[in-house]
Write a protein that holds these residues in place. Structure first.
Motif, mmCIF file in Angstrom:
data_model
loop_
_atom_site.group_PDB
_atom_site.id
_atom_site.type_symbol
_atom_site.label_atom_id
_atom_site.label_comp_id
_atom_site.label_asym_id
_atom_site.label_seq_id
_atom_site.Cartn_x
_atom_site.Cartn_y
_atom_site.Cartn_z
ATOM 1 N N LYS A 1 1.479 3.251 -3.484
ATOM 2 C CA LYS A 1 0.542 4.242 -4.017
ATOM 3 C C LYS A 1 0.956 5.659 -3.613
ATOM 4 O O LYS A 1 0.769 6.613 -4.365
ATOM 5 N N LYS B 1 2.931 5.047 -13.181
ATOM 6 C CA LYS B 1 2.379 5.319 -11.852
ATOM 7 C C LYS B 1 0.985 4.732 -11.666
ATOM 8 O O LYS B 1 0.619 4.297 -10.571
ATOM 9 N N GLY B 2 0.196 4.707 -12.738
ATOM 10 C CA GLY B 2 -1.130 4.089 -12.647
ATOM 11 C C GLY B 2 -1.037 2.608 -12.323
ATOM 12 O O GLY B 2 -1.900 2.048 -11.623
ATOM 13 N N SER C 1 0.827 -1.211 0.000
ATOM 14 C CA SER C 1 0.000 0.000 0.000
ATOM 15 C C SER C 1 0.862 1.262 0.000
ATOM 16 O O SER C 1 0.422 2.330 -0.425
ATOM 17 N N ASP D 1 -0.749 1.956 -8.637
ATOM 18 C CA ASP D 1 -2.003 2.100 -7.898
ATOM 19 C C ASP D 1 -2.750 0.777 -7.775
ATOM 20 O O ASP D 1 -3.494 0.565 -6.814
ATOM 21 N N LYS E 1 5.225 6.434 -4.814
ATOM 22 C CA LYS E 1 5.589 6.467 -6.242
ATOM 23 C C LYS E 1 5.768 7.889 -6.757
ATOM 24 O O LYS E 1 6.522 8.145 -7.680
ATOM 25 N N ASP E 2 5.066 8.861 -6.148
ATOM 26 C CA ASP E 2 5.142 10.252 -6.608
ATOM 27 C C ASP E 2 6.423 10.949 -6.183
ATOM 28 O O ASP E 2 6.698 12.066 -6.607
#
Length: 903
Positions: free
Chosen positions: A137, A150-151, A134, A154, A140-141
């Motif tokens: 999510k 990046k999607g 988790s 998720d 990653k940014d």
């Protein structure tokens, strides 16, 4: 019941197997209730040997496992699972991603496969390091992950869960699921004593599994401490364990630093050193460590064959280095070249020339090659149907292989069935091969292809392109397990297989940066910045593992030869940092710089080749030369001599020309003839005896003329030539645009045949040629020669001496200069300019020619005549033999380089 965990830290040098043996012996002679777990399989054989030597009587062996074997045994006895194949794993993963609408990794399975392997590796690493998915999510940014990826992060947590659900439905596991399940379940073990030995840098789930056993059973864990042991101390500190340090055994280590010329020379050095050692004694105490498996064939060929000694290979041999892989690649290429039931000749020949078919169907290959050349010569064919190929002279097994090239396959199962039949046709031919490695590889190939039948993807409709890419990609990374008797013969093994083995002599190859340690490769899914945030092992931590294994081997072996090389081909290398550290420690101890004292071993590798050919001019050869003087030398033949006298001898004196190959209609020589005829016809029709002036109408007319003549020569509907025609027409347009600027004067002659006799001491030599074009510019003449490519043609430079090599290097080619001499002498024309028009580039190489000798460096008719005389005198000088010249630019494509002795 809970047990106190005790960790034993044995400092190097130390034989950890001896320490394990001492622990086992406390159980008397029945060791059936003892389990010993090593990181890998190999130490088990040596431990059994030590037990036999100490007891010298019958006893019941302990249970000895590799770590993964032990873990799998525990889980499989409770849940009856098996490991999943990587092809099935990626197939299952893609179906899950398709369902979730994730398309960033490609739409087809062929596009996805390579990415699928990376994703599975990332999932395994995250799980083995007990990472909370988790977090991805959020984190990653804050890393350099590409936006389109990046999607995917998720949904990765859900993808992972669904993937393992699908695996478990099939009773399949991978390494991560194996240790994940062992963390979740309870299990009981039938042992009174469990010993773990030789581990380093455990991953969190591995560590959890070991601690679970250490705390629940009477057990011990033995570590070997080297210069690099931080991960071991971290394990002890992190888990607050009680440790006992055991000092090292008194043992001297002898490190020999060896520099050789290249990777091949390593094998020669080892061979010679083993000869020097003489009586090899217990050969299993000699280890040759090969970090790069692609070197294995060199080792086997150079060391074991020459020494005629027993050896044992304990490492994975890359399947991509085998002849079966190259045969498979050629087979795919040939099959994919079939269009409308006709196969492309070049792809077919590549398959026919493979060693398998050449060796086992030599006569068939010869007959088929002859038939293809006949069809090409008579009908211009470059694509052949099966009925073109069929010939009663060909054997049934051979025809059966060829016939399969024309069958269409759409699924992996169809490919497996087809290729299995082909392997079967070859099997009886290869089975009798005395080469042990070949027999092992053959058996493994047969089993490997057969095992693909069990895959889930086997009946998926994929198409030939996808099947090729999937199969080759899968097999490229596959390593054939080479296992033999580890207690018999010299041991040839990888670094991991060498752990804990009590060698007396070790030869450590390829100690250069990039091989050991391996170079870091960027990971697009788990880049370094993300790894750091998630607490995953970094590149430095992986490097410490390389370091630990290096020192574990070298510190526990009395005689260690550390071998490196500084270059291979055009690439330069740096010696491994691990070797540098040992050298630095030795320098510090001896208080002097030792690097320059490292011996360099240079070997002259003797290849079986022809002795350098020197053809003396005997009476018979002189007769041929005098006959040739009467018949006449072409200008091209004079160039041949200037470049290489041996090539000139083969071509012009004895007429030894290479057999004609199958030609596509637009191969260089054929197109050269076409271009000359085309330009000659167009200029004759539009410019002969007139001033040459190009305009847009004439340029358009030339391209139309080109198209018309191309179709007439090669056929309007000829196979695949429409694409070549479009390309060549484009080149023709560029060619005309450039030469139109240079064209000037009145076109006087086209395809002008000129003969000229050069008088030597007491006889004359005829020179003959055909001049492409002669223009009259004002009151002098200009000679033009058309060439397909620039090749070695260039503007002549000043000739200082009349040696053959000086002429070649400065004059470049005698063609236009000789034409200038010939028409000046034969026709009395005042030639002052020469030029080469190059079709491929559109370049115009022009130069000045004087009629009289001058001191300005400009080429003169007088100098050309002098150069020709010098060359002809050398050809007819009985004391000067015909020798090969390796400085010639023609060597790479020369048909005689296999016999000239220069290569």
């Amino acid at each position: 019941m809970s047990f106190e965990v005790k960790v034993y830290l044995y400092k190097s040098p130390n034989n950890l197997l001896e320490r394990v043996c001492e622990e086992i012996l406390s159980f008397g002679k029945d060791f059936s209730r003892v389990a010993v777990i090593f990181p890998n399989k190999r130490p088990a054989y040596y431990l059994r040997k030590i037990l036999y030597e100490k007891l010298k009587a019958s006893f019941i062996l302990p249970s000895i496992f590799s770590f993964e074997e032990f873990a799998f045994k525990i889980l499989s006895e409770k849940e009856h699972v098996t490991f999943i194949n990587s092809l099935d794993a990626t197939y299952i993963l893609k179906k899950i991603l398709d369902k979730k609408g994730v398309r960033v990794f490609g739409d087809t399975f062929r596009e996805f496969f390579a990415w699928g392997l990376k994703i599975l590796k990332a999932i395994n690493e995250l799980i083995m390091n007990d990472v909370d998915f988790s977090k991805l999510k959020i984190l990653k940014d804050y890393t350099e992950i590409k936006d389109e990826m990046k999607g995917f992060f998720d949904v990765l947590d859900g993808v992972k869960d669904e993937y393992y659900e699908e695996l478990y439905k099939r009773r399949k596991i991978d390494k991560a699921l194996l240790f994940k399940r062992l963390k979740e379940i309870n299990f009981e073990l039938p042992y009174e004593k469990i010993i773990f030995a030789g581990f380093y840098a455990l991953l969190p789930l591995e560590e959890h599994f070991i601690l679970k056993i250490l705390k629940s059973y009477p057990s011990k864990i033995f570590f070997l401490i080297t210069r690099e042991s931080e991960a071991i101390y971290d394990f002890v500190r992190r888990n607050n364990l009680l440790s006992v340090t055991v000092e090292s055994e008194p043992k001297e280590n002898n490190f020999y630093f060896i520099r050789v010329k290249d990777f091949y020379s390593q094998s020669i050095f080892i061979r010679e050193k083993l000869k020097e050692i003489g009586d090899l004694g217990e050969k299993s105490e000699i280890g040759i460590i090969v970090p790069n498996p692609s070197r294995l064939d060199v080792i086997l060929g150079e060391i074991c064959t020459d020494l005629k000694t027993e050896f044992n290979v304990t490492m994975g041999y890359p399947f991509k280095l085998t002849p079966f892989f190259s045969f498979l690649k050629n087979y795919f290429e040939a099959k994919l070249s079939v269009k409308e039931d006709r196969i492309y000749y070049n792809s077919l020949l590549n398959l026919l020339y493979h060693p398998f078919l050449i060796s086992f169907f030599h006569e068939d290959v010869q007959n088929l090659e002859e038939k293809l050349k006949d069809l090409n010569r008579e009908k211009g064919k470059i694509f052949f149907s099966y009925y073109d190929i069929f010939d009663s002279r060909l054997s049934k097994p051979f025809l059966s292989i060829i016939r399969k090239l024309f069958t269409k396959i759409h699924t992996l199962r169809e490919f497996i069935e087809e290729f299995s039949e082909i392997i079967s046709l070859l099997f009886s031919k290869v089975e009798s091969d005395e080469n042990v490695l070949s027999r092992i590889i053959l058996g493994e190939t047969y089993a490997l292809i057969d095992s693909l039948r069990e895959l889930e993807i086997v009946d998926e409709r994929l198409g030939m392109d996808s099947i090729k890419e999937i199969v080759l990609f899968y097999l490229e990374d596959y390593e054939i397990p080479l296992t033999g008797d580890p207690l018999k013969g010299i041991q040839i093994l990888g670094v991991l297989e060498a752990r804990l083995i009590p060698f007396k002599h070790v030869f450590f190859l390829d100690l250069i940066e990039g091989i050991y340690p391996k170079s870091y490769k960027y990971d697009p899914l788990l880049p370094e910045s993300l790894r750091k945030i998630l607490g995953l092992p970094s590149y430095k931590e992986y490097e410490s593992i390389y370091s630990y294994y290096f020192y574990q081997i070298t510190e526990n072996t009395p005689y260690v030869y550390l071998i490196f090389y500084s270059s291979e081909g055009d690439e330069d290398f740096t010696e491994s940092r691990f070797l540098q550290r040992l050298l630095w420690e030795k320098e510090k101890k001896e208080k002097r710089v030792l690097y320059d004292e490292i011996p360099t071993f240079t070997y002259s590798i003797l290849l079986k080749k022809e002795k350098r050919k020197i053809v003396e001019k005997c009476e018979k050869i002189m007769e041929l030369l005098y006959k040739k003087a009467e018949e006449g030398f072409s200008v091209t033949e004079i160039d041949e001599y200037i470049n290489c006298p041996f090539r000139f001898y083969e071509l012009s004196v004895i007429g030894n020309r290479e057999p004609e190959d199958i030609k596509e209609d637009i191969e260089s020589k054929a197109f050269g003839v076409f271009l000359h005829e085309l330009v000659e016809s167009f200029y004759r029709e539009n410019f002969l005896s007139e001033k040459i002036e190009w305009n847009s109408r004439l340029k358009k007319l030339f391209l139309e003329f080109f198209s018309q003549k191309f179709d007439e020569r090669f056929g309007k509907e000829r196979e695949i030539l429409w694409l070549r025609k479009s390309y060549l027409k484009f080149k023709a347009e560029k060619f005309i645009d450039k030469i139109a600027i240079k064209d000037s004067g009145i076109l006087e002659f086209l395809e002008l045949r000129v003969d000229f006799e050069k008088e030597l001491r007491n006889f004359k030599v005829k020179i003959k040629g055909v001049i492409d074009r002669v223009d009259k510019v004002k009151d002098f003449y200009r000679i033009i020669d058309y060439k397909i490519s620039k090749s070695y043609f260039g503007r002549p430079r000043t000739i200082k001496s009349l040696t053959r090599r000086e002429i070649r290097e400065n004059l470049r080619s005698m063609q236009v200069p000789l034409y200038a001499l010939m028409i000046s002498k034969a026709l009395g024309l005042d030639v002052r300019e020469g030029a080469y028009y190059i079709f491929a580039t559109g370049d115009v190489i022009d130069f000045k020619i004087e009629q009289k000798e001058n001191e300005t460096g400009v080429l003169s008719i007088y100098k050309i005549d002098e150069i020709l005389g010098s060359i002809l005198n050398e050809i007819y000088d009985e004391s000067i033999p015909f020798e090969p010249d390796s400085k010639s630019f023609l060597c790479r494509s020369c048909p005689y380089k296999a016999i000239c002795g220069e290569y």
